[in-house]
Design a protein around this motif. Structure first.
Motif, mmCIF file in Angstrom:
data_model
loop_
_atom_site.group_PDB
_atom_site.id
_atom_site.type_symbol
_atom_site.label_atom_id
_atom_site.label_comp_id
_atom_site.label_asym_id
_atom_site.label_seq_id
_atom_site.Cartn_x
_atom_site.Cartn_y
_atom_site.Cartn_z
ATOM 1 N N PRO A 102 -14.769 23.651 -1.678
ATOM 2 C CA PRO A 102 -15.387 23.009 -2.841
ATOM 3 C C PRO A 102 -14.306 22.547 -3.827
ATOM 4 O O PRO A 102 -13.381 23.294 -4.134
ATOM 5 C CB PRO A 102 -16.241 24.114 -3.460
ATOM 6 C CG PRO A 102 -16.446 25.101 -2.364
ATOM 7 C CD PRO A 102 -15.227 25.025 -1.496
ATOM 8 N N LEU A 103 -14.450 21.326 -4.283
ATOM 9 C CA LEU A 103 -13.490 20.733 -5.215
ATOM 10 C C LEU A 103 -14.243 20.092 -6.380
ATOM 11 O O LEU A 103 -14.064 18.926 -6.686
ATOM 12 C CB LEU A 103 -12.618 19.694 -4.489
ATOM 13 C CG LEU A 103 -11.804 20.224 -3.313
ATOM 14 C CD1 LEU A 103 -11.179 19.090 -2.518
ATOM 15 C CD2 LEU A 103 -10.736 21.201 -3.793
ATOM 16 N N HIS A 104 -15.085 20.891 -7.014
ATOM 17 C CA HIS A 104 -15.970 20.365 -8.060
ATOM 18 C C HIS A 104 -15.542 20.714 -9.475
ATOM 19 O O HIS A 104 -16.113 20.211 -10.429
ATOM 20 C CB HIS A 104 -17.399 20.853 -7.826
ATOM 21 C CG HIS A 104 -17.879 20.603 -6.438
ATOM 22 N ND1 HIS A 104 -18.042 19.339 -5.909
ATOM 23 C CD2 HIS A 104 -18.193 21.467 -5.451
ATOM 24 C CE1 HIS A 104 -18.449 19.432 -4.666
ATOM 25 N NE2 HIS A 104 -18.555 20.705 -4.355
ATOM 26 N N THR A 105 -14.554 21.613 -9.595
ATOM 27 C CA THR A 105 -14.081 22.001 -10.924
ATOM 28 C C THR A 105 -12.575 21.791 -10.990
ATOM 29 O O THR A 105 -11.895 21.698 -9.959
ATOM 30 C CB THR A 105 -14.390 23.488 -11.230
ATOM 31 O OG1 THR A 105 -13.585 24.317 -10.374
ATOM 32 C CG2 THR A 105 -15.871 23.806 -11.048
ATOM 33 N N ARG A 106 -12.070 21.748 -12.177
ATOM 34 C CA ARG A 106 -10.619 21.596 -12.343
ATOM 35 C C ARG A 106 -9.886 22.777 -11.717
ATOM 36 O O ARG A 106 -8.862 22.614 -11.056
ATOM 37 C CB ARG A 106 -10.265 21.472 -13.823
ATOM 38 C CG ARG A 106 -8.785 21.187 -14.051
ATOM 39 C CD ARG A 106 -8.519 20.844 -15.517
ATOM 40 N NE ARG A 106 -7.172 20.322 -15.668
ATOM 41 C CZ ARG A 106 -6.236 20.881 -16.424
ATOM 42 N NH1 ARG A 106 -6.521 21.978 -17.114
ATOM 43 N NH2 ARG A 106 -5.044 20.342 -16.534
ATOM 44 N N ALA A 107 -10.426 23.975 -11.884
ATOM 45 C CA ALA A 107 -9.782 25.163 -11.319
ATOM 46 C C ALA A 107 -9.747 25.095 -9.792
ATOM 47 O O ALA A 107 -8.740 25.450 -9.169
ATOM 48 C CB ALA A 107 -10.504 26.425 -11.784
ATOM 49 N N GLN A 108 -10.815 24.634 -9.171
ATOM 50 C CA GLN A 108 -10.828 24.490 -7.714
ATOM 51 C C GLN A 108 -9.779 23.472 -7.262
ATOM 52 O O GLN A 108 -9.071 23.697 -6.277
ATOM 53 C CB GLN A 108 -12.217 24.063 -7.225
ATOM 54 C CG GLN A 108 -13.259 25.155 -7.349
ATOM 55 C CD GLN A 108 -14.661 24.660 -7.074
ATOM 56 O OE1 GLN A 108 -14.968 23.468 -7.181
ATOM 57 N NE2 GLN A 108 -15.549 25.586 -6.736
ATOM 58 N N LEU A 109 -9.679 22.379 -7.978
ATOM 59 C CA LEU A 109 -8.678 21.372 -7.643
ATOM 60 C C LEU A 109 -7.265 21.910 -7.845
ATOM 61 O O LEU A 109 -6.374 21.626 -7.041
ATOM 62 C CB LEU A 109 -8.888 20.103 -8.466
ATOM 63 C CG LEU A 109 -10.071 19.243 -8.020
ATOM 64 C CD1 LEU A 109 -10.447 18.256 -9.106
ATOM 65 C CD2 LEU A 109 -9.762 18.530 -6.717
ATOM 66 N N LEU A 110 -7.058 22.704 -8.879
ATOM 67 C CA LEU A 110 -5.734 23.291 -9.114
ATOM 68 C C LEU A 110 -5.334 24.211 -7.970
ATOM 69 O O LEU A 110 -4.185 24.189 -7.511
ATOM 70 C CB LEU A 110 -5.704 24.045 -10.445
ATOM 71 C CG LEU A 110 -5.687 23.196 -11.702
ATOM 72 C CD1 LEU A 110 -5.913 24.058 -12.941
ATOM 73 C CD2 LEU A 110 -4.394 22.413 -11.816
ATOM 74 N N GLY A 111 -6.257 25.024 -7.503
ATOM 75 C CA GLY A 111 -5.961 25.916 -6.389
ATOM 76 C C GLY A 111 -5.629 25.150 -5.122
ATOM 77 O O GLY A 111 -4.659 25.466 -4.416
ATOM 78 N N ALA A 112 -6.415 24.126 -4.820
ATOM 79 C CA ALA A 112 -6.161 23.309 -3.629
ATOM 80 C C ALA A 112 -4.859 22.534 -3.779
ATOM 81 O O ALA A 112 -4.087 22.395 -2.821
ATOM 82 C CB ALA A 112 -7.337 22.363 -3.390
ATOM 83 N N LEU A 113 -4.613 22.041 -4.967
ATOM 84 C CA LEU A 113 -3.380 21.294 -5.218
ATOM 85 C C LEU A 113 -2.150 22.188 -5.042
ATOM 86 O O LEU A 113 -1.116 21.736 -4.553
ATOM 87 C CB LEU A 113 -3.424 20.678 -6.620
ATOM 88 C CG LEU A 113 -2.430 19.587 -6.954
ATOM 89 C CD1 LEU A 113 -2.464 18.455 -5.936
ATOM 90 C CD2 LEU A 113 -2.713 19.028 -8.344
ATOM 91 N N TYR A 114 -2.276 23.449 -5.390
ATOM 92 C CA TYR A 114 -1.187 24.404 -5.166
ATOM 93 C C TYR A 114 -0.807 24.438 -3.683
ATOM 94 O O TYR A 114 0.364 24.443 -3.323
ATOM 95 C CB TYR A 114 -1.612 25.794 -5.653
ATOM 96 C CG TYR A 114 -0.669 26.901 -5.262
ATOM 97 C CD1 TYR A 114 0.485 27.154 -5.988
ATOM 98 C CD2 TYR A 114 -0.948 27.710 -4.161
ATOM 99 C CE1 TYR A 114 1.361 28.172 -5.627
ATOM 100 C CE2 TYR A 114 -0.083 28.735 -3.791
ATOM 101 C CZ TYR A 114 1.068 28.964 -4.524
ATOM 102 O OH TYR A 114 1.923 29.970 -4.160
#
Length: 189
Positions: A102-114
């Motif tokens: 899931p990439l629906h929140t900024r925090a989720q995107l930050l984790g995936a981007l890491y």
């Protein structure tokens, strides 16, 4: 940019708590062949095709939510799907991963981007190992070349500044799930 001692905790936690998922991903068939010195150009192309199938939809999600990131993140500069298209002439006909985290929140995107940003460092290692095995250099693994280190350092500082006690668990969960989903996708026949 100054990073407070408290915000550095996210980086320590990411390294520790996402480690099992990271290690499982690194145990993939491609890395095993690379380490054993039995890697081939065909196996490298298959691995790049799998990466393409994951990176492209991830970058599409990141673009869709780019309003959560200021210009200091340099998102467009970090995108690596153009490098995969350069490496894979028939890239547009490759399948895309249907099961991103899931990439629906900024925090989720930050984790995936890491995870995806961290792969730029691993790509440097892979590029050296491919060269050692006589496999031509691939643009994706060379990534940002001499800018890889500075871009990673910039990302880590931005991530540390963006993480809060309220978002840390979600960032870490997203990073772990991203490692897991990428691993599942790469191992899928």
């Amino acid at each position: 940019m100054t990073v407070s001692a408290g915000s550095t905790d996210i980086l320590t936690r990411l390294r520790q708590e996402a480690r099992p998922s990271h290690d499982a991903l690194e145990a993939n068939e491609f890395n095993q062949a690379l380490t054993a010195g039995t890697i081939s150009e065909a196996a490298t192309a298959r691995f790049l095709a799998k990466l393409y199938g994951f990176v492209v939809p991830f970058e599409e999600q990141l673009r869709a939510h780019s309003h959560w990131f200021g210009p200091e993140w340099e998102l467009e500069r970090r995108f690596r799907s153009p490098l995969l298209r350069q490496d894979l002439p028939a890239a547009n006909s490759l399948p895309l991963a249907p099961n991103l985290p899931p990439l629906h929140t900024r925090a989720q995107l930050l984790g995936a981007l890491y995870v995806l940003e961290g792969s730029t460092l691993g790509g440097q290692v892979i590029a050296r190992q491919l060269a050692k095995n006589g496999i031509p250099t691939r643009a994706y693994f060379s990534g940002h070349a001499e800018q890889t280190g500075p871009l990673w350092k910039s990302f880590v500082q931005l991530l540390a500044a963006a993480a809060t006690p309220e978002t840390a668990d979600e960032i870490i969960a997203s990073a772990s799930l991203t490692f897991q989903r990428l691993h599942q996708w790469i191992e899928q026949a």
